[in-house]
Scaffold this motif. Structure first.
Motif, PDB file in Angstrom:
ATOM      1  N   LYS A   1     -20.710  51.841  17.501  1.00  0.00           N
ATOM      2  CA  LYS A   1     -21.806  52.761  17.196  1.00  0.00           C
ATOM      3  C   LYS A   1     -22.631  52.300  15.996  1.00  0.00           C
ATOM      4  CE  LYS A   1     -19.497  56.581  19.261  1.00  0.00           C
ATOM      5  NZ  LYS A   1     -19.730  57.692  19.936  1.00  0.00           N
ATOM      6  N   GLU A   2     -22.003  51.654  15.041  1.00  0.00           N
ATOM      7  CA  GLU A   2     -22.743  51.135  13.887  1.00  0.00           C
ATOM      8  C   GLU A   2     -23.721  50.052  14.322  1.00  0.00           C
ATOM      9  OE1 GLU A   2     -20.240  49.948  10.645  1.00  0.00           O
ATOM     10  OE2 GLU A   2     -19.204  51.873  10.615  1.00  0.00           O
ATOM     11  N   SER A   3     -23.316  49.227  15.274  1.00  0.00           N
ATOM     12  CA  SER A   3     -24.204  48.178  15.779  1.00  0.00           C
ATOM     13  C   SER A   3     -25.373  48.778  16.548  1.00  0.00           C
ATOM     14  CB  SER A   3     -23.438  47.199  16.674  1.00  0.00           C
ATOM     15  OG  SER A   3     -22.474  46.509  15.920  1.00  0.00           O
ATOM     16  N   LEU A   4     -25.105  49.813  17.339  1.00  0.00           N
ATOM     17  CA  LEU A   4     -26.191  50.494  18.055  1.00  0.00           C
ATOM     18  C   LEU A   4     -27.186  51.092  17.069  1.00  0.00           C
ATOM     19  CD1 LEU A   4     -24.157  52.299  20.857  1.00  0.00           C
ATOM     20  CD2 LEU A   4     -25.825  50.472  21.188  1.00  0.00           C
ATOM     21  N   SER A   5     -26.674  51.726  16.038  1.00  0.00           N
ATOM     22  CA  SER A   5     -27.530  52.318  15.010  1.00  0.00           C
ATOM     23  C   SER A   5     -28.343  51.241  14.295  1.00  0.00           C
ATOM     24  CB  SER A   5     -26.673  53.090  14.010  1.00  0.00           C
ATOM     25  OG  SER A   5     -27.459  53.598  12.963  1.00  0.00           O
ATOM     26  N   PHE A   6     -27.698  50.135  14.010  1.00  0.00           N
ATOM     27  CA  PHE A   6     -28.370  49.025  13.327  1.00  0.00           C
ATOM     28  C   PHE A   6     -29.491  48.459  14.199  1.00  0.00           C
ATOM     29  CE2 PHE A   6     -28.601  44.587  11.802  1.00  0.00           C
ATOM     30  CZ  PHE A   6     -28.866  44.843  10.464  1.00  0.00           C
ATOM     31  N   LEU A   7     -29.238  48.287  15.496  1.00  0.00           N
ATOM     32  CA  LEU A   7     -30.276  47.793  16.405  1.00  0.00           C
ATOM     33  C   LEU A   7     -31.469  48.744  16.425  1.00  0.00           C
ATOM     34  CD1 LEU A   7     -28.157  46.511  19.423  1.00  0.00           C
ATOM     35  CD2 LEU A   7     -29.467  45.128  17.799  1.00  0.00           C
ATOM     36  N   TYR A   8     -31.187  50.036  16.433  1.00  0.00           N
ATOM     37  CA  TYR A   8     -32.263  51.025  16.401  1.00  0.00           C
ATOM     38  C   TYR A   8     -33.077  50.888  15.118  1.00  0.00           C
ATOM     39  CZ  TYR A   8     -34.692  55.442  15.905  1.00  0.00           C
ATOM     40  OH  TYR A   8     -35.661  56.383  15.694  1.00  0.00           O
ATOM     41  N   LYS A   9     -32.392  50.839  13.979  1.00  0.00           N
ATOM     42  CA  LYS A   9     -33.085  50.749  12.686  1.00  0.00           C
ATOM     43  C   LYS A   9     -33.943  49.491  12.580  1.00  0.00           C
ATOM     44  CE  LYS A   9     -29.728  53.400  10.031  1.00  0.00           C
ATOM     45  NZ  LYS A   9     -28.677  53.341   9.000  1.00  0.00           N
ATOM     46  N   LEU A  10     -33.474  48.397  13.185  1.00  0.00           N
ATOM     47  CA  LEU A  10     -34.221  47.143  13.114  1.00  0.00           C
ATOM     48  C   LEU A  10     -35.445  47.119  14.021  1.00  0.00           C
ATOM     49  CD1 LEU A  10     -31.441  44.394  13.000  1.00  0.00           C
ATOM     50  CD2 LEU A  10     -32.998  45.058  11.170  1.00  0.00           C
ATOM     51  N   THR A  11     -35.457  47.942  15.064  1.00  0.00           N
ATOM     52  CA  THR A  11     -36.504  47.802  16.071  1.00  0.00           C
ATOM     53  C   THR A  11     -37.438  48.999  16.235  1.00  0.00           C
ATOM     54  OG1 THR A  11     -34.976  48.542  17.810  1.00  0.00           O
ATOM     55  CG2 THR A  11     -35.143  46.162  17.436  1.00  0.00           C
TER      56      THR A  11
ATOM     57  N   GLY B   1     -32.246  51.379  27.506  1.00  0.00           N
ATOM     58  CA  GLY B   1     -31.845  50.066  27.001  1.00  0.00           C
ATOM     59  C   GLY B   1     -30.389  50.020  26.575  1.00  0.00           C
ATOM     60  N   PHE B   2     -29.953  51.006  25.786  1.00  0.00           N
ATOM     61  CA  PHE B   2     -28.576  51.010  25.306  1.00  0.00           C
ATOM     62  C   PHE B   2     -27.579  51.215  26.441  1.00  0.00           C
ATOM     63  CE2 PHE B   2     -29.752  52.328  20.695  1.00  0.00           C
ATOM     64  CZ  PHE B   2     -30.074  51.021  20.405  1.00  0.00           C
ATOM     65  N   SER B   3     -27.966  51.955  27.468  1.00  0.00           N
ATOM     66  CA  SER B   3     -27.036  52.158  28.578  1.00  0.00           C
ATOM     67  C   SER B   3     -26.963  50.940  29.498  1.00  0.00           C
ATOM     68  CB  SER B   3     -27.409  53.404  29.376  1.00  0.00           C
ATOM     69  OG  SER B   3     -28.677  53.258  29.967  1.00  0.00           O
ATOM     70  N   ASN B   4     -27.902  50.017  29.342  1.00  0.00           N
ATOM     71  CA  ASN B   4     -27.905  48.806  30.165  1.00  0.00           C
ATOM     72  C   ASN B   4     -27.760  47.525  29.343  1.00  0.00           C
ATOM     73  OD1 ASN B   4     -28.424  49.751  32.982  1.00  0.00           O
ATOM     74  ND2 ASN B   4     -30.130  50.743  31.926  1.00  0.00           N
ATOM     75  N   LEU B   5     -27.229  47.643  28.143  1.00  0.00           N
ATOM     76  CA  LEU B   5     -27.063  46.474  27.271  1.00  0.00           C
ATOM     77  C   LEU B   5     -26.244  45.365  27.914  1.00  0.00           C
ATOM     78  CD1 LEU B   5     -26.452  47.597  23.588  1.00  0.00           C
ATOM     79  CD2 LEU B   5     -28.200  46.050  24.438  1.00  0.00           C
ATOM     80  N   SER B   6     -25.263  45.727  28.688  1.00  0.00           N
ATOM     81  CA  SER B   6     -24.392  44.709  29.286  1.00  0.00           C
ATOM     82  C   SER B   6     -25.165  43.818  30.262  1.00  0.00           C
ATOM     83  CB  SER B   6     -23.202  45.354  29.992  1.00  0.00           C
ATOM     84  OG  SER B   6     -23.653  46.219  31.006  1.00  0.00           O
ATOM     85  N   GLY B   7     -26.308  44.274  30.737  1.00  0.00           N
ATOM     86  CA  GLY B   7     -27.127  43.471  31.643  1.00  0.00           C
ATOM     87  C   GLY B   7     -28.081  42.528  30.932  1.00  0.00           C
ATOM     88  N   LEU B   8     -28.108  42.570  29.609  1.00  0.00           N
ATOM     89  CA  LEU B   8     -28.986  41.708  28.827  1.00  0.00           C
ATOM     90  C   LEU B   8     -28.402  40.302  28.804  1.00  0.00           C
ATOM     91  CD1 LEU B   8     -31.446  41.401  26.946  1.00  0.00           C
ATOM     92  CD2 LEU B   8     -30.001  42.195  25.078  1.00  0.00           C
ATOM     93  N   SER B   9     -29.088  39.360  29.462  1.00  0.00           N
ATOM     94  CA  SER B   9     -28.534  38.007  29.587  1.00  0.00           C
ATOM     95  C   SER B   9     -28.736  37.152  28.338  1.00  0.00           C
ATOM     96  CB  SER B   9     -29.135  37.304  30.803  1.00  0.00           C
ATOM     97  OG  SER B   9     -30.535  37.283  30.722  1.00  0.00           O
ATOM     98  N   HIS B  10     -29.697  37.506  27.498  1.00  0.00           N
ATOM     99  CA  HIS B  10     -29.950  36.753  26.257  1.00  0.00           C
ATOM    100  C   HIS B  10     -29.957  37.737  25.083  1.00  0.00           C
ATOM    101  CE1 HIS B  10     -30.990  33.102  28.435  1.00  0.00           C
ATOM    102  NE2 HIS B  10     -31.700  33.851  29.249  1.00  0.00           N
TER     103      HIS B  10
END
Length: 123
Positions: free
Chosen positions: A39-49, A78-87
């Motif tokens: 959850k900290e990583s998800l929050s961090f991604l949000y804050k960065l973008t 996006g967060f619910s489909n993160l596992s599909g992000l190839s890069h």
């Protein structure tokens, strides 16, 4: 750009804040950690973008009263489909594309957003 932790102004090309040492760039490790459910990583991604996404959605012609809704929907999708992000290193552009498509879906069919309309030369 401001540091996501201390708020001090940093150069956009700097990865770490000179004041507090916080990482201010999306990295593969952060995205992979978010994929694993951190959850900290998800929050961090949000804050960065979120600031860049706001600008992107606004420029794409999203009605002002719908910007927050489009952003929320884009992050949920996006967060619910993160596992599909190839890069994972391309997370920022990927999440912005989701927001652009969400904005386009809001616009009446065939309507060019005003911000883009002004940029297209008349025939």
């Amino acid at each position: 750009m401001n540091c996501v932790k201390c708020g001090k102004k940093i150069n956009g090309s700097e990865m770490f804040c000179k004041v507090c040492g916080t990482n201010n760039k999306v990295t593969t490790d952060i995205v992979n950690s978010a994929i694993d459910g951190n959850k900290e990583s998800l929050s961090f991604l949000y804050k960065l973008t979120y600031k860049d996404m706001y600008k992107t959605v606004k420029f794409a012609g999203c009605p002002k009263d719908s910007i927050n809704e489009v952003m929320k929907d884009s992050y949920v999708l996006g967060f619910s489909n993160l596992s599909g992000l190839s890069h994972p290193d391309r997370f920022s552009s990927w999440i912005d594309k989701i927001a652009i498509y969400r904005t386009i879906n809001l616009l009446p069919s065939g309507q060019l957003p005003q911000s883009l309309h002004d940029a297209v030369p008349a025939p």
